[in-house]
Design a protein around this motif. Structure first.
Motif, PDB file in Angstrom:
ATOM      1  N   ILE A  23       0.958  -1.241  -0.091  1.00  0.00           N
ATOM      2  CA  ILE A  23      -0.034   0.031  -0.238  1.00  0.00           C
ATOM      3  C   ILE A  23       0.845   1.244  -0.160  1.00  0.00           C
ATOM      4  O   ILE A  23       1.800   1.324   0.909  1.00  0.00           O
ATOM      5  CB  ILE A  23      -1.010   0.078   1.252  1.00  0.00           C
ATOM      6  N   GLU A  24       0.617   2.104  -1.070  1.00  0.00           N
ATOM      7  CA  GLU A  24       1.437   3.423  -0.870  1.00  0.00           C
ATOM      8  C   GLU A  24       0.607   4.569  -0.692  1.00  0.00           C
ATOM      9  O   GLU A  24      -0.458   4.376  -1.795  1.00  0.00           O
ATOM     10  CB  GLU A  24       2.391   3.420  -2.130  1.00  0.00           C
ATOM     11  N   ILE A  25       0.796   5.487  -0.178  1.00  0.00           N
ATOM     12  CA  ILE A  25       0.217   6.869  -0.413  1.00  0.00           C
ATOM     13  C   ILE A  25       1.296   7.838  -0.532  1.00  0.00           C
ATOM     14  O   ILE A  25       2.392   8.026   0.074  1.00  0.00           O
ATOM     15  CB  ILE A  25      -0.246   7.077   1.253  1.00  0.00           C
ATOM     16  N   ILE A  26       1.002   8.785  -1.383  1.00  0.00           N
ATOM     17  CA  ILE A  26       1.748   9.901  -1.956  1.00  0.00           C
ATOM     18  C   ILE A  26       1.042  10.991  -1.949  1.00  0.00           C
ATOM     19  O   ILE A  26      -0.276  11.036  -2.376  1.00  0.00           O
ATOM     20  CB  ILE A  26       2.185   9.607  -3.372  1.00  0.00           C
ATOM     21  N   ASP A  27       1.640  12.142  -1.227  1.00  0.00           N
ATOM     22  CA  ASP A  27       0.887  13.495  -1.249  1.00  0.00           C
ATOM     23  C   ASP A  27       1.910  14.491  -1.910  1.00  0.00           C
ATOM     24  O   ASP A  27       3.068  14.504  -1.914  1.00  0.00           O
ATOM     25  CB  ASP A  27       0.109  13.703   0.027  1.00  0.00           C
ATOM     26  N   ASN A  28       1.168  15.786  -1.911  1.00  0.00           N
ATOM     27  CA  ASN A  28       2.053  16.820  -2.553  1.00  0.00           C
ATOM     28  C   ASN A  28       2.348  17.752  -1.419  1.00  0.00           C
ATOM     29  O   ASN A  28       2.356  19.275  -1.578  1.00  0.00           O
ATOM     30  CB  ASN A  28       1.681  17.600  -3.737  1.00  0.00           C
TER      31      ASN A  28
END
Length: 96
Positions: A23-28
């Motif tokens: 599971i990967e979570i990417i934000d800016n």
């Protein structure tokens, strides 16, 4: 979501492999300096100069849960050139 700028973007991806789920979570949102990356897993730790309100427990709770279920948690940059956009990656083993 708290640390992502207004109108920011959060991407969630799930990859199923033969022996694990990633599971990967990417934000800016704001980046985490490399020298503080492991410290964000410490209870009550907050990056110096952060103006965000919080207890500093979020990632430490995730790290404890990950350890208890034999999962791995890691942080890396989505954009390695300018060291921005943090990816939180959780690898969960598939148990028989």
């Amino acid at each position: 979501m708290r640390y992502t700028p207004e109108a920011g973007k959060i991407d969630l991806s799930v990859l199923c492999l033969a022996d694990s789920v990633i599971i990967e979570i990417i934000d800016n949102g704001p980046s985490i300096p490399l020298n503080e990356r492991e410290r964000v897993f410490d209870p009550f730790y907050q990056i110096l100069g952060s103006k965000q309100i919080g207890s500093g427990l979020e990632l430490s709770i995730v790290a404890v849960i990950a350890k208890r279920i034999s999962a791995d948690i890691a942080l890396k940059y989505a954009n390695t050139e300018d060291e921005t956009r943090i990816i939180v990656s959780l690898t969960l083993p598939i148990q028989e």
